[in-house]
Enzyme design. Structure first.
Site, mmCIF file in Angstrom:
data_model
loop_
_atom_site.group_PDB
_atom_site.id
_atom_site.type_symbol
_atom_site.label_atom_id
_atom_site.label_comp_id
_atom_site.label_asym_id
_atom_site.label_seq_id
_atom_site.Cartn_x
_atom_site.Cartn_y
_atom_site.Cartn_z
ATOM 1 N N HIS A 157 5.782 -0.566 -2.930
ATOM 2 C CA HIS A 157 5.236 0.339 -4.147
ATOM 3 C C HIS A 157 5.517 1.880 -3.760
ATOM 4 C CE1 HIS A 157 2.846 -3.564 -5.383
ATOM 5 N NE2 HIS A 157 4.307 -3.678 -5.948
ATOM 6 N N PRO A 164 -11.368 -12.105 3.479
ATOM 7 C CA PRO A 164 -12.512 -12.704 3.324
ATOM 8 C C PRO A 164 -12.969 -13.421 2.091
ATOM 9 C CG PRO A 164 -12.515 -10.329 2.907
ATOM 10 C CD PRO A 164 -11.253 -10.687 3.432
ATOM 11 N N GLY A 210 -5.179 -9.298 3.461
ATOM 12 C CA GLY A 210 -5.753 -8.181 2.627
ATOM 13 C C GLY A 210 -4.923 -7.986 1.288
ATOM 14 N N ASP A 254 -0.809 4.332 1.030
ATOM 15 C CA ASP A 254 -1.423 5.237 1.741
ATOM 16 C C ASP A 254 -0.749 5.801 3.076
ATOM 17 O OD1 ASP A 254 -3.587 2.332 2.332
ATOM 18 O OD2 ASP A 254 -1.779 3.263 3.436
ATOM 19 N N CYS A 301 17.483 20.719 -8.803
ATOM 20 C CA CYS A 301 17.896 20.866 -10.292
ATOM 21 C C CYS A 301 16.661 21.379 -11.039
ATOM 22 C CB CYS A 301 18.187 19.484 -10.784
ATOM 23 S SG CYS A 301 16.799 18.305 -11.139
ATOM 24 N N ASN A 309 0.636 -1.320 0.112
ATOM 25 C CA ASN A 309 0.086 0.024 0.116
ATOM 26 C C ASN A 309 0.877 1.178 0.010
ATOM 27 O OD1 ASN A 309 -2.078 -1.471 -0.144
ATOM 28 N ND2 ASN A 309 -2.420 -1.566 2.317
HETATM 29 P P1 NAD Z 1 -0.161 0.551 -9.395
HETATM 30 O O1 NAD Z 1 -1.253 0.070 -8.883
HETATM 31 O O2 NAD Z 1 0.223 0.920 -10.906
HETATM 32 O O3 NAD Z 1 1.047 -0.412 -8.948
HETATM 33 C C1 NAD Z 1 2.262 -0.223 -9.546
HETATM 34 C C2 NAD Z 1 2.959 -1.645 -8.899
HETATM 35 O O4 NAD Z 1 2.136 -2.658 -9.002
HETATM 36 C C3 NAD Z 1 4.271 -1.930 -9.652
HETATM 37 O O5 NAD Z 1 5.122 -2.366 -8.721
HETATM 38 C C4 NAD Z 1 3.642 -2.863 -10.814
HETATM 39 O O6 NAD Z 1 4.618 -3.715 -11.143
HETATM 40 C C5 NAD Z 1 2.711 -3.474 -10.046
HETATM 41 N N1 NAD Z 1 1.446 -4.039 -10.911
HETATM 42 C C6 NAD Z 1 0.259 -3.845 -10.515
HETATM 43 N N2 NAD Z 1 -0.381 -4.358 -11.492
HETATM 44 C C7 NAD Z 1 0.084 -4.627 -12.416
HETATM 45 C C8 NAD Z 1 0.058 -5.148 -13.718
HETATM 46 N N3 NAD Z 1 -1.195 -5.451 -14.139
HETATM 47 N N4 NAD Z 1 1.087 -5.419 -14.663
HETATM 48 C C9 NAD Z 1 2.247 -5.336 -14.041
HETATM 49 N N5 NAD Z 1 2.526 -4.648 -12.967
HETATM 50 C C10 NAD Z 1 1.480 -4.427 -12.021
HETATM 51 O O7 NAD Z 1 0.455 2.112 -8.938
HETATM 52 P P2 NAD Z 1 -0.460 3.083 -7.965
HETATM 53 O O8 NAD Z 1 -2.112 2.705 -8.212
HETATM 54 O O9 NAD Z 1 -0.033 4.474 -8.275
HETATM 55 O O10 NAD Z 1 -0.664 2.436 -6.339
HETATM 56 C C11 NAD Z 1 0.699 2.188 -5.901
HETATM 57 C C12 NAD Z 1 0.231 0.955 -5.276
HETATM 58 O O11 NAD Z 1 -0.665 1.216 -4.512
HETATM 59 C C13 NAD Z 1 -0.486 0.061 -6.173
HETATM 60 O O12 NAD Z 1 0.257 -1.266 -6.111
HETATM 61 C C14 NAD Z 1 -1.746 -0.103 -5.818
HETATM 62 O O13 NAD Z 1 -2.326 -1.182 -6.182
HETATM 63 C C15 NAD Z 1 -1.769 0.042 -4.503
HETATM 64 N N6 NAD Z 1 -2.875 0.273 -3.853
HETATM 65 C C16 NAD Z 1 -2.736 1.004 -2.744
HETATM 66 C C17 NAD Z 1 -3.936 1.184 -1.819
HETATM 67 C C18 NAD Z 1 -3.611 1.838 -0.709
HETATM 68 O O14 NAD Z 1 -2.645 2.353 -0.315
HETATM 69 N N7 NAD Z 1 -4.430 1.366 0.451
HETATM 70 C C19 NAD Z 1 -5.201 1.028 -2.499
HETATM 71 C C20 NAD Z 1 -5.267 0.522 -3.802
HETATM 72 C C21 NAD Z 1 -4.055 0.288 -4.588
HETATM 73 N N1 APR Z 2 -9.701 -7.291 5.117
HETATM 74 C C1 APR Z 2 -8.991 -8.273 4.635
HETATM 75 N N2 APR Z 2 -8.705 -8.400 3.219
HETATM 76 C C2 APR Z 2 -9.690 -7.684 2.525
HETATM 77 C C3 APR Z 2 -10.647 -6.516 2.938
HETATM 78 C C4 APR Z 2 -10.660 -6.693 4.633
HETATM 79 N N3 APR Z 2 -11.619 -5.609 5.110
HETATM 80 N N4 APR Z 2 -11.325 -6.133 2.001
HETATM 81 C C5 APR Z 2 -10.642 -6.619 0.783
HETATM 82 N N5 APR Z 2 -9.861 -7.667 1.208
HETATM 83 C C6 APR Z 2 -9.130 -8.506 0.336
HETATM 84 C C7 APR Z 2 -9.694 -8.902 -1.159
HETATM 85 O O1 APR Z 2 -10.432 -10.019 -0.934
HETATM 86 C C8 APR Z 2 -8.521 -8.933 -2.013
HETATM 87 O O2 APR Z 2 -7.930 -10.494 -1.961
HETATM 88 O O3 APR Z 2 -7.935 -7.635 -0.112
HETATM 89 C C9 APR Z 2 -7.554 -8.094 -1.418
HETATM 90 C C10 APR Z 2 -7.388 -6.819 -2.178
HETATM 91 O O4 APR Z 2 -6.548 -7.229 -3.330
HETATM 92 P P1 APR Z 2 -6.159 -6.105 -4.520
HETATM 93 O O5 APR Z 2 -7.372 -5.090 -4.665
HETATM 94 O O6 APR Z 2 -5.547 -6.952 -5.696
HETATM 95 O O7 APR Z 2 -4.994 -5.316 -3.702
HETATM 96 P P2 APR Z 2 -3.580 -5.687 -3.575
HETATM 97 O O8 APR Z 2 -3.519 -7.324 -3.437
HETATM 98 O O9 APR Z 2 -2.977 -4.900 -2.677
HETATM 99 O O10 APR Z 2 -2.845 -5.525 -4.857
HETATM 100 C C11 APR Z 2 -1.502 -5.897 -5.411
HETATM 101 O O11 APR Z 2 -1.697 -4.992 -7.487
HETATM 102 O O12 APR Z 2 -3.010 -3.013 -8.027
HETATM 103 C C12 APR Z 2 -1.732 -3.578 -8.133
HETATM 104 O O13 APR Z 2 0.594 -2.960 -7.366
HETATM 105 C C13 APR Z 2 -0.663 -2.924 -7.088
HETATM 106 O O14 APR Z 2 -0.240 -3.177 -4.634
HETATM 107 C C14 APR Z 2 -0.943 -3.462 -5.696
HETATM 108 C C15 APR Z 2 -1.115 -5.067 -6.190
#
Ligand code: NAD
Ligand code: APR
Length: 254
Positions: free
Chosen positions: A120, A223, A196, A105, A159, A103
């Site tokens: 990330h 979940p 998660g 955030d 820069c 994440n």
């Molecule tokens: P992003 O979702 O584009 O994430 C970039 C990172 O994810 C890179 O490491 C990239 O290699 C990998 N990635 C994700 N999907 C990919 C794909 N389909 N193909 C190749 N690489 C992929 O970047 P963002 O939206 O700027 O956010 C950064 C990160 O925060 C992401 O991983 C995003 O999912 C995650 N995120 C965080 C929160 C949070 O902070 N609670 C919520 C939603 C998403």
């Molecule tokens: N508690 C626990 N797990 C949860 C909850 C919750 N309240 N709500 C949702 N989930 C689970 C969902 O079931 C899902 O498996 O969290 C997971 C979220 O998956 P994604 O949305 O794919 O998020 P994440 O796994 O962080 O994505 C991985 O992919 O988008 C790219 O790089 C980006 O960091 C991100 C990476």
């Protein structure tokens, strides 16, 4: 207490090194918009994949900077939830805890977790596209409501080039030092909890598999089922904000 296998409570209490990997799911109960939900209003005409790439930033720095500032203003309205707080408390209870998150955030840091490994990057740590100089963002500028429109990125104090979001974009590599530390922790922990995350995106999703191969116990909180289910010693079906505080109380009552 009875909702958790006794072995799991034992592993937690006797762990010499616990690793926790979190994903967007751990922030879901804080109301953080997911990557795609953050496309509302003005931004709804864009595909997130288009905005989260270095090419998109080079092509239109104001469009991409504006979107990330919009997401950062949304995140600053949210609060860490009980899951973030339970993870911060775990660092006090266990002998050694390595927290790795996908994440951006900053909620783990705001809940008090020290030394978070942000695979990330972070919305809160922008830096210069050219020289890498970190850029200090103004504290929440309450007088300036989030514009939710394109905004020109600040210029680097060193820069003069563009400041860019501190987030790893599609096609970019993960910060090498953070990845190395995460891989090391996964290979040396005796217990890894995956919380998660859909365990779909590599290289982050490789970490629980490395731990498992090295003989660590594997626990998952989600979940929904994920590709990690067959590998996990325990799959806790539920949300992070509900399960983690109860797990903590069950392992360390009183
Ligand atoms: P992003 O979702 O584009 O994430 C970039 C990172 O994810 C890179 O490491 C990239 O290699 C990998 N990635 C994700 N999907 C990919 C794909 N389909 N193909 C190749 N690489 C992929 O970047 P963002 O939206 O700027 O956010 C950064 C990160 O925060 C992401 O991983 C995003 O999912 C995650 N995120 C965080 C929160 C949070 O902070 N609670 C919520 C939603 C998403
Ligand atoms: N508690 C626990 N797990 C949860 C909850 C919750 N309240 N709500 C949702 N989930 C689970 C969902 O079931 C899902 O498996 O969290 C997971 C979220 O998956 P994604 O949305 O794919 O998020 P994440 O796994 O962080 O994505 C991985 O992919 O988008 C790219 O790089 C980006 O960091 C991100 C990476």
């Amino acid at each position: 207490k009875d909702q958790f296998p006794p072995a799991l409570l034992d592993w937690l209490r006797t762990s010499k090194h616990l690793a926790i990997l979190t994903g967007a799911g751990v922030s879901q109960e804080s109301g953080i918009p997911t990557f795609r939900d953050a496309l509302s209003g003005f931004w709804s005409r864009f595909d997130p994949m288009q905005l989260a790439t270095p090419e998109a930033f080079d092509a239109d720095p104001s469009l991409v900077w504006g979107w990330y500032e919009w997401r950062r203003s949304q995140v600053l309205e949210c609060q860490p939830n009980a899951a973030h707080r339970a993870i911060a408390e775990l660092a006090v209870q266990v002998q050694r805890l390595t927290l790795i998150t996908q994440n951006v955030d900053g909620l783990h840091e705001r809940a008090g977790s020290p030394d978070v490994l942000c695979l990330h990057g972070s919305l809160h740590r922008p830096y210069c596209r050219a020289c890498g100089e970190p850029h200090r963002l103004p504290q929440r500028d309450a007088s300036r409501p989030p514009k939710g429109q394109p905004m020109p990125p600040p210029a680097c104090a060193s820069c003069g080039d563009h400041i860019r979001p501190g987030v790893v974009w599609f096609g970019e590599v993960l910060p090498a030092d953070i990845w190395t530390a995460s891989e090391k922790a996964a290979g040396s922990c005796d217990l890894l909890m995956s919380v998660g995350t859909s365990s779909l995106v590599y290289p982050a999703a490789a970490l629980p598999r490395i731990a498992h191969r090295k003989g660590a116990k594997l626990v998952q909180i989600n979940p929904e089922p994920t590709s990690l289910d067959p590998l996990a010693d325990v799959n806790l079906r539920g949300t992070a904000a509900q399960l983690l505080p109860h797990l903590l109380r069950a392992a360390w009552p009183g």
